[in-house]
Design a protein around this motif. Structure first.
Motif, mmCIF file in Angstrom:
data_model
loop_
_atom_site.group_PDB
_atom_site.id
_atom_site.type_symbol
_atom_site.label_atom_id
_atom_site.label_comp_id
_atom_site.label_asym_id
_atom_site.label_seq_id
_atom_site.Cartn_x
_atom_site.Cartn_y
_atom_site.Cartn_z
ATOM 1 N N GLY A 126 0.392 -1.326 -0.186
ATOM 2 C CA GLY A 126 -0.020 -0.086 -0.123
ATOM 3 C C GLY A 126 1.055 1.265 0.393
ATOM 4 N N ALA A 127 2.257 1.253 0.624
ATOM 5 C CA ALA A 127 2.367 2.624 0.871
ATOM 6 C C ALA A 127 3.053 2.653 -0.727
ATOM 7 C CB ALA A 127 4.207 2.709 1.993
ATOM 8 N N GLY A 128 3.488 1.544 -1.681
ATOM 9 C CA GLY A 128 4.077 1.793 -2.021
ATOM 10 C C GLY A 128 3.173 2.561 -3.132
ATOM 11 N N ALA A 129 2.180 1.819 -3.801
ATOM 12 C CA ALA A 129 0.855 2.604 -4.467
ATOM 13 C C ALA A 129 0.679 3.878 -4.496
ATOM 14 C CB ALA A 129 -0.296 1.095 -4.238
ATOM 15 N N THR A 130 0.363 4.565 -3.092
ATOM 16 C CA THR A 130 0.402 5.237 -2.771
ATOM 17 C C THR A 130 1.574 6.440 -3.029
ATOM 18 O OG1 THR A 130 1.052 5.427 -0.910
ATOM 19 C CG2 THR A 130 -1.677 5.094 -1.105
ATOM 20 N N GLN A 131 2.827 5.972 -2.951
ATOM 21 C CA GLN A 131 3.604 6.914 -3.511
ATOM 22 C C GLN A 131 4.074 7.077 -5.160
ATOM 23 O OE1 GLN A 131 6.108 8.186 -1.200
ATOM 24 N NE2 GLN A 131 7.653 7.082 -2.346
ATOM 25 N N ILE A 132 3.536 6.102 -5.942
ATOM 26 C CA ILE A 132 2.720 6.233 -7.421
ATOM 27 C C ILE A 132 2.026 7.120 -7.873
ATOM 28 C CG2 ILE A 132 2.352 5.385 -8.835
ATOM 29 C CD1 ILE A 132 4.399 2.718 -8.418
ATOM 30 N N PHE A 133 1.197 7.053 -6.812
ATOM 31 C CA PHE A 133 -0.533 8.186 -6.780
ATOM 32 C C PHE A 133 -0.022 9.089 -6.832
ATOM 33 C CE2 PHE A 133 -3.728 10.195 -5.587
ATOM 34 C CZ PHE A 133 -5.101 9.767 -6.776
ATOM 35 N N ASN A 134 1.329 10.081 -6.118
ATOM 36 C CA ASN A 134 1.234 11.337 -5.756
ATOM 37 C C ASN A 134 2.336 11.586 -6.743
ATOM 38 O OD1 ASN A 134 0.162 11.084 -3.031
ATOM 39 N ND2 ASN A 134 1.850 10.461 -2.431
ATOM 40 N N HIS A 135 3.406 10.720 -7.174
ATOM 41 C CA HIS A 135 3.676 10.693 -8.412
ATOM 42 C C HIS A 135 3.399 11.161 -9.678
ATOM 43 C CE1 HIS A 135 8.427 10.522 -7.131
ATOM 44 N NE2 HIS A 135 7.876 9.152 -6.831
ATOM 45 N N GLY A 146 3.246 23.041 -18.332
ATOM 46 C CA GLY A 146 4.174 22.282 -18.892
ATOM 47 C C GLY A 146 5.836 23.143 -19.387
ATOM 48 N N ASN A 147 5.559 22.283 -17.861
ATOM 49 C CA ASN A 147 7.280 22.954 -17.017
ATOM 50 C C ASN A 147 8.068 21.121 -17.355
ATOM 51 O OD1 ASN A 147 9.618 22.168 -14.957
ATOM 52 N ND2 ASN A 147 8.350 23.668 -13.450
ATOM 53 N N LYS A 148 8.456 21.011 -18.743
ATOM 54 C CA LYS A 148 9.086 19.997 -19.392
ATOM 55 C C LYS A 148 10.049 19.294 -18.174
ATOM 56 C CE LYS A 148 10.879 17.144 -22.912
ATOM 57 N NZ LYS A 148 10.727 16.667 -22.414
ATOM 58 N N SER A 149 10.944 20.508 -17.694
ATOM 59 C CA SER A 149 11.910 20.019 -16.080
ATOM 60 C C SER A 149 11.173 18.955 -15.643
ATOM 61 C CB SER A 149 13.317 21.224 -16.227
ATOM 62 O OG SER A 149 11.942 21.696 -15.275
ATOM 63 N N ARG A 150 10.203 19.371 -15.036
ATOM 64 C CA ARG A 150 9.977 18.700 -13.564
ATOM 65 C C ARG A 150 8.953 17.496 -13.911
ATOM 66 N NH1 ARG A 150 9.573 17.572 -9.067
ATOM 67 N NH2 ARG A 150 7.755 17.106 -7.669
ATOM 68 N N GLN A 151 8.768 17.397 -15.302
ATOM 69 C CA GLN A 151 8.084 16.195 -16.136
ATOM 70 C C GLN A 151 9.153 15.227 -16.293
ATOM 71 O OE1 GLN A 151 6.554 17.218 -19.876
ATOM 72 N NE2 GLN A 151 5.307 18.884 -19.178
ATOM 73 N N ASP A 152 10.418 15.710 -16.873
ATOM 74 C CA ASP A 152 11.283 14.439 -16.743
ATOM 75 C C ASP A 152 12.593 14.226 -15.833
ATOM 76 O OD1 ASP A 152 11.365 14.893 -19.764
ATOM 77 O OD2 ASP A 152 12.901 16.193 -19.393
ATOM 78 N N LYS A 153 11.914 15.094 -14.506
ATOM 79 C CA LYS A 153 12.260 14.502 -13.123
ATOM 80 C C LYS A 153 11.040 13.512 -12.479
ATOM 81 C CE LYS A 153 13.651 17.101 -8.951
ATOM 82 N NZ LYS A 153 14.011 17.709 -7.684
ATOM 83 N N ILE A 154 10.633 14.186 -12.531
ATOM 84 C CA ILE A 154 9.448 12.586 -11.789
ATOM 85 C C ILE A 154 8.882 11.596 -12.977
ATOM 86 C CG2 ILE A 154 6.896 12.319 -11.381
ATOM 87 C CD1 ILE A 154 6.302 15.139 -11.641
ATOM 88 N N LEU A 155 9.326 11.544 -14.152
ATOM 89 C CA LEU A 155 8.671 10.124 -15.110
ATOM 90 C C LEU A 155 10.777 9.562 -14.256
ATOM 91 C CD1 LEU A 155 7.906 11.725 -19.045
ATOM 92 C CD2 LEU A 155 6.956 10.257 -16.657
ATOM 93 N N LYS A 156 11.851 10.113 -14.522
ATOM 94 C CA LYS A 156 13.112 9.522 -13.721
ATOM 95 C C LYS A 156 12.587 8.753 -12.307
ATOM 96 C CE LYS A 156 17.721 9.886 -13.888
ATOM 97 N NZ LYS A 156 18.071 9.404 -12.209
#
Length: 457
Positions: A126-135, A146-156
């Motif tokens: 459950g803790a892992g699932a909520t982490q992904i939800f927040n991401h 439209g924040n490309k650097s923020r998008q890339d950081k989260i996907l990384k």
């Protein structure tokens, strides 16, 4: 990612345990951006890109999907109607879904919307699932801006999740493996002795006897039961506890209430007066830093025996001190290792575990503390529950007692979801009646505590 799955992962698959989290927001949502956020995020998580397969000995491996399953769905309907649909589907039709799924439900009559997240516990706790939800919420905001650097950081961050094996979490030999959690061999030995000698003294556990399981497994009606869910006003009891025992956490107070209710249900169901009740508390073995790096099942089942004839405050004190001592001595890490050994050696499921229930707190701490995390919306309600459909007799033996998930929201309401797919609903109702009655008996005269609302299938 390793070619083999852990035995704990395999046990979750055998038990057929699935989770469902319900998030209700006030505000507006761009459905297309949310769908894009979900699909892009899930693609980055390697652990969710293949299918888990296990055999009779808790050995398993990864297998490619024949075709990529959909993981995002959208409905315009009453929230309860869609909740009911997925409560059933996540058990009876879980093979038709991805390992983790998201459902956007738009309300036809209000400015609210709901996001459901559901999936198979074998892939992550459950803790892992909520982490992904927040991401995903943060990725949605980055796409919206439209924040490309923020998008890339989260996907990384999503792509960097590791899933180390239990032997890499902790090993008696520090030479062969990189260990994520430090634990000295002598401490593990002390913990093992203490854990194995800890007495579970539950005189009348509510559990399905092993001998009855084969017949129950052959009955589809028994396996399709919906979890019973209820919401209670917890504010009065919480205030009393904070004044009399401020060291007790709200979660441990909730455990005491649940234990007392199960004891009272035991009295009625099994006609046993012994006040000792035993249960297992699911605890997270990872710290916050590791939670941001690791994804999988990293939980332990700590045993607790409590005298239920005591007051709720004294029960909660006993629970708190026991769990605190266990965490300080890292007994949770040792239990995590012991379970893996028991499953692999065949020592597990040999005898019925003499405990009445398993209890787990599931919350989304970050989102509940930051209800405005999703742009243009505010979190108004959160609830978590689980359900199960054992795949075989071994899974049924592992899952032959009630499992209770609970969460406290910002309004001090206690949400409880209880499943036990091999027990009739009358036992679940008995527990909820006992829980509601004890809360009612301690409330102030001016307070009104609502009885639980059953989710009707």
């Amino acid at each position: 990612m390793h070619s083999n799955i852990s035995k704990l992962d395999a046990s979750m698959l055998k038990c057929g345990i699935n989770y469902l989290f319900s998030y209700v927001f006030c505000g507006s949502i761009d459905a297309e951006i949310l769908q894009k956020s979900v699909t892009q995020a899930i693609k980055q998580v390697q652990r969710l890109q293949q299918k888990m397969v296990t055999n009779d000995k808790f050995l398993g491996h990864w297998q490619s999907f024949e075709s990529d399953p959909s993981c995002f769905f959208i409905h315009t309907a009453e929230f309860q109607q869609i909740r009911d649909k997925y409560y059933k589907d996540m058990v009876n039709n879980s093979s038709q879904y991805a390992p983790m799924n998201f459902v956007l439900v738009l309300s036809p009559n209000s400015q609210k919307f709901m996001i459901l997240q559901f999936g198979q516990h074998g892939y992550c706790d459950g803790a892992g699932a909520t982490q992904i939800f927040n991401h995903i919420l943060q990725l949605h905001n980055a796409y919206l801006d439209g924040n490309k650097s923020r998008q890339d950081k989260i996907l990384k961050q999503l792509g960097d999740y590791h899933s180390p094996s239990p032997n890499q979490i902790y090993s008696l030999s520090n030479k062969a493996n990189k260990n994520w959690l430090p634990l000295k061999p002598w401490q593990h030995i002390k913990n093992t002795v203490k854990l194995l000698s800890y007495k579970t003294k539950d005189a009348g556990p509510i559990a399905t006897p092993f001998a009855q399981l084969p017949n129950m497994l052959s009955s589809e009606k028994q396996l399709s039961s919906t979890p019973l869910n209820g919401k209670f006003d917890f504010s009065h009891l919480l205030a009393v506890c904070q004044s009399q025992a401020p060291e007790v956490s709200p979660n441990n107070l909730a455990c005491a209430v649940i234990a007392k209710a199960m004891y009272l249900a035991n009295q009625q169901h099994n006609k046993i007066e012994n006040p000792l009740i035993s249960f297992r508390v699911i605890v997270d073995i990872l710290n916050l830093g590791l939670r941001k790096k690791l994804l999988g099942n990293y939980i332990a089942y700590l045993p607790v025996t409590i005298d239920a004839s005591k007051s709720l405050i004294n029960m909660s004190k006993d629970i708190s001190s026991h769990i605190f001592e266990a965490k300080m001595n890292q007994q949770d890490i040792s239990m995590y290792k012991l379970l893996e050994f028991a499953l692999g050696s065949g020592m597990a499921v040999k005898a019925n575990d003499p405990v009445s229930f398993i209890v787990s707190h599931i919350g989304n701490y970050h989102l509940q503390a930051n209800p405005d995390l999703l742009a243009n919306a505010k979190l108004s309600d959160f609830a978590a529950c689980a359900n199960a459909n054992p795949s075989d007799l071994i899974g049924a033996k592992l899952n032959n007692r009630p499992t209770i998930c609970f969460n406290l929201n910002q309004q001090h309401e206690l949400f409880i979801g209880m499943f036990h797919s091999l027990t009739k609903n009358n036992l679940k109702k008995l527990f909820f009646d006992c829980l509601g009655n004890q809360l009612t008996s301690i409330e102030e005269s001016k307070k009104s505590i609502h009885k639980p609302t059953k989710i009707v299938s």
